[in-house]
Write an enzyme that holds these catalytic residues in place. Sequence first.
Site, PDB file in Angstrom:
ATOM      1  N   ASP A 128      41.655  26.730  65.628  1.00 10.63           N
ATOM      2  CA  ASP A 128      40.426  27.112  64.911  1.00 10.63           C
ATOM      3  C   ASP A 128      40.556  26.834  63.413  1.00 10.63           C
ATOM      4  O   ASP A 128      40.110  27.637  62.581  1.00 10.63           O
ATOM      5  CB  ASP A 128      40.132  28.608  65.116  1.00 10.63           C
ATOM      6  CG  ASP A 128      39.948  28.978  66.573  1.00 10.63           C
ATOM      7  OD1 ASP A 128      39.601  28.094  67.376  1.00 10.63           O
ATOM      8  OD2 ASP A 128      40.155  30.157  66.911  1.00 10.63           O
ATOM      9  N   ASP A 180      43.622  28.909  61.435  1.00  4.55           N
ATOM     10  CA  ASP A 180      42.603  29.339  60.464  1.00  4.55           C
ATOM     11  C   ASP A 180      42.866  28.795  59.060  1.00  4.55           C
ATOM     12  O   ASP A 180      42.799  29.531  58.077  1.00  4.55           O
ATOM     13  CB  ASP A 180      42.524  30.874  60.417  1.00  4.55           C
ATOM     14  CG  ASP A 180      41.973  31.469  61.691  1.00  4.55           C
ATOM     15  OD1 ASP A 180      41.693  30.696  62.628  1.00  4.55           O
ATOM     16  OD2 ASP A 180      41.834  32.706  61.771  1.00  4.55           O
ATOM     17  N   TRP A 217      32.815  30.744  68.108  1.00  6.94           N
ATOM     18  CA  TRP A 217      33.262  32.048  67.625  1.00  6.94           C
ATOM     19  C   TRP A 217      32.077  33.026  67.570  1.00  6.94           C
ATOM     20  O   TRP A 217      31.006  32.698  67.086  1.00  6.94           O
ATOM     21  CB  TRP A 217      33.903  31.875  66.244  1.00  6.94           C
ATOM     22  CG  TRP A 217      34.458  33.138  65.656  1.00  6.94           C
ATOM     23  CD1 TRP A 217      34.951  34.225  66.321  1.00  6.94           C
ATOM     24  CD2 TRP A 217      34.582  33.446  64.269  1.00  6.94           C
ATOM     25  NE1 TRP A 217      35.380  35.188  65.438  1.00  6.94           N
ATOM     26  CE2 TRP A 217      35.167  34.734  64.165  1.00  6.94           C
ATOM     27  CE3 TRP A 217      34.260  32.755  63.095  1.00  6.94           C
ATOM     28  CZ2 TRP A 217      35.430  35.347  62.941  1.00  6.94           C
ATOM     29  CZ3 TRP A 217      34.537  33.362  61.877  1.00  6.94           C
ATOM     30  CH2 TRP A 217      35.109  34.639  61.804  1.00  6.94           C
ATOM     31  N   ARG A 227      35.029  25.579  69.637  1.00  7.57           N
ATOM     32  CA  ARG A 227      34.669  26.689  70.524  1.00  7.57           C
ATOM     33  C   ARG A 227      33.812  27.663  69.720  1.00  7.57           C
ATOM     34  O   ARG A 227      33.938  27.760  68.483  1.00  7.57           O
ATOM     35  CB  ARG A 227      35.900  27.374  71.110  1.00  7.57           C
ATOM     36  CG  ARG A 227      36.854  28.019  70.114  1.00  7.57           C
ATOM     37  CD  ARG A 227      37.909  28.827  70.858  1.00  7.57           C
ATOM     38  NE  ARG A 227      38.926  29.368  69.962  1.00  7.57           N
ATOM     39  CZ  ARG A 227      39.826  30.284  70.318  1.00  7.57           C
ATOM     40  NH1 ARG A 227      39.809  30.784  71.543  1.00  7.57           N
ATOM     41  NH2 ARG A 227      40.734  30.716  69.465  1.00  7.57           N
ATOM     42  N   GLN A 276      47.016  34.277  62.128  1.00  9.05           N
ATOM     43  CA  GLN A 276      46.001  33.673  61.286  1.00  9.05           C
ATOM     44  C   GLN A 276      46.530  33.645  59.852  1.00  9.05           C
ATOM     45  O   GLN A 276      47.117  34.631  59.387  1.00  9.05           O
ATOM     46  CB  GLN A 276      44.702  34.475  61.337  1.00  9.05           C
ATOM     47  CG  GLN A 276      44.059  34.540  62.706  1.00  9.05           C
ATOM     48  CD  GLN A 276      44.441  35.774  63.474  1.00  9.05           C
ATOM     49  OE1 GLN A 276      45.509  36.333  63.279  1.00  9.05           O
ATOM     50  NE2 GLN A 276      43.573  36.216  64.362  1.00  9.05           N
TER      51      GLN A 276
END
Length: 869
Positions: free
Chosen positions: A193, A169, A256, A254, A146
Amino acid sequence: MSNFFSTRLSWRGSVGRFWMLLGFIVLAAAGRAAAYDVTVAADGTGNFTTVQAAINAAPTARTTVYTIFIKNGRYREKINIPATKPFLQLVGESVANTILTYDDGASTLVGGVALGTQNSASFSVSATDFSALNITFENAFGDGSQAVAVLVNADRAVFKNCRFLGNQDTLYVKGSGTPQHYFRDCYIDGNVDFIFGSSVDIFDNCVIYAKSRATNGASYITAANTPPGQAFGFIFHNAKIPSNTGATLYYLGRPWQNSTGSVPLTQNKVVFIKPVMGSNQIQPAGWTIWDAGTDTNIITYGEFRPRYFAGRNVNTSQRVSWSRQLAVADTAQYQASSVFSAWNYCGVAANICTTVAPDIAVSNFRATKGATQTTLDWNISWAMTGIKYDLLRSSDNVTFNQINTVTAANDSTYNFQMTDALPTAGNVYYYKLVASKAGKTTHTTATAIVSSVATIVTNATALGPFAQYQTGTSAVQTYSLSATNLTANLTVTPPAGYEISPNSGTTWYGSTTPLVLTPTANTVAATTISVRLNAATAGTYAGNITHTSTAATPVNVAVTGTKVNTPAPISDPLKWWSLKVSDQDSAAIRSAATSASVPLFKRLVLSNGTTVTAYPARSTRYGQAFAATADGLWSATAGGPGNAVDRKFYEQFTITAGANRAVRIDSVLLWSAFYNTTGKLAVVYSKSNFTTDSTDVTGGRGPAGVLLTTANGAFGSPIALANQNTGTNQTYRFALNNALGTTLAAGQTLTIRVYFGCASSSSGRYALLKDVVLKGQASVVTATQSAKNGMSLNVYPNPAAATATVALTGFQHAATLTVLNALGQVVHRQAVATPATPAALDLAKLAPGVYLLRVSNADATLTQRLVRE
């Protein structure tokens, strides 16, 4: 005459126009100066040379906009806007060339502690009413962790004509209460993400570029964790989602923290209204769950009239059943004027809500060296017909020549690629891309490099200390060596006293006979180099193993060690806690000089086995699984230690010397990792149960070799524990007192505390620990006995030169003869199978001095003093 006057009048008119024009210029300059409060310029032509310095100097508690103008440049800074400075506005000179960048990842260690996701941010906003225009924000960490480019942790933030560059991220949006953020005409890229968080965010007319990953498969654009009761999450209007250059298919989102162990479950909300998509970019299902614990009934995932760039509608028949295809009536509630009814987001600067023609801005320009050619690829941030891309090449990074060109044929092509021949061995090519179009500002990218320069690579710059004793060589240490683009042999030379081997010890090379490796196709493949100290005389040996080849920069690996003329001390397992079935230490391993014991948790508890069923309280594979809470939380708000190791959170192990015994402990071995996150670990020990003393371990070895001083397991420099989902097994050895150890007198206890910390704020994150071993020497005798129940120990001659005879009286069973030096270290051990027969003791390997002999079996333990001449 008329011509003269005509000419004179024309001249006077020109003068008038000149002064009028000059006046306009002055007024424009004055207006421009008034538009910005301060200017940042890396070249020193502004008020500040760094962005953070300008922020630090900005006033606090503003109620109106304070503007910082940033001239073109690449500013490598980790930037933070504190909560005390609202209404700051950053304006870049151009979005393509005003770049704010840093390269921290969640796994980056600072003082031995991993930063974690939030602290990895290159640019952080903690103040309300922030705005940014014409700026590129970048996290250049790369893939594998990340790595946040921008963290917005406050209410009312606006971004116009900005780029957000990263991988996993990229953009993290959150804040207290119900924070609101507005993004207009922006470009956002990433690969996992990369738009995530809990706030209410509207993205108008933004390009969402989901990158190709190194491996094929699926990934995710959004990961909203919308809190329960919040009406909106992420809203995308007219988003463009181009195809990438590889085979990575993306889910739109999705959920989290709507997953196993999360309490409460988030009520994730993401909608795309009139998005335009690449034909092979989005998974047919559209959306996905996080894991089996996801509650899809509380998720709002929706789309309205998605279409492809070619114009046809997207086939949504295979979308997951719990997502929605919105009706026209549904879209009204998602308009910015409705969502942000109490906030004038358009008013923070001129043209915030006005559509303007995009700039030319190239993203992700890179040169990839293949087996036979170089591939150069890039994507455009905002696609336009007619952009010309000129590829320039240089061999000296000074003079560049155009070698190829391509022109965009439409406004829907985002990805471009060219190829070039590889530079020959020993040379390097530098590439730039020039993107231009009439009426637009040209963008010239940063330089990409493809090198065929001779390069030598090792995975270590230094090895741990070597210790060579009276006989034999030191223990072997290893490192990895490789080289590319060589034009000559690679020579590896150890310093005097050391030997190296490229074949696991079959052949050894020294300082006068160096190792010579011949490259194949200009390459030396990864080779494990074994190193040992094999000195002829006692002393200290230090220096560098040198690695040299023609035209390559030499590389050194430092070594240091000592040769002594005393026998090597013996270090045996004294106690072992497997922790796989119970807390009890192993009776089979436990030394007779110590007693049984079990570990103790302090503010840590075992896994409940239900939050993550694969990680129960105990298992053969992972040993203990535990956290600050049974459902796997570590955050301070949950009562845990949070990101740093804390004296209040540990697991404690003890070892106690038996009666009439002394025990020396020199090292702690253990296996440890984290589940689904990263963490940290430190080890400290005490002889007083931490009432009067506390001592750090002094380094050792881990999975990657010798531990760095910045992450050696001491409390102030803990090691970073890997995520066991993706990491290799994590075995560590920590030294006590630089492996000299600490000695316990009879009845004394050594207490070892293993501290754990974790940055994750999600549940289901467990520390893992197994196979805790204490090593050293048991039964170091500090007193002597001459006879017991008719039993005696006699040694002759005494003093002795080369050989002594040990005679036992009254022993009925086999015994063990042990020789200890003046430090209480075991230097020799042998069995005495028939006690009635005198045993020969070879003293040739012992240095002159005073020694203690001990003979022991189930009947008795007797000792005697021996002098070696």
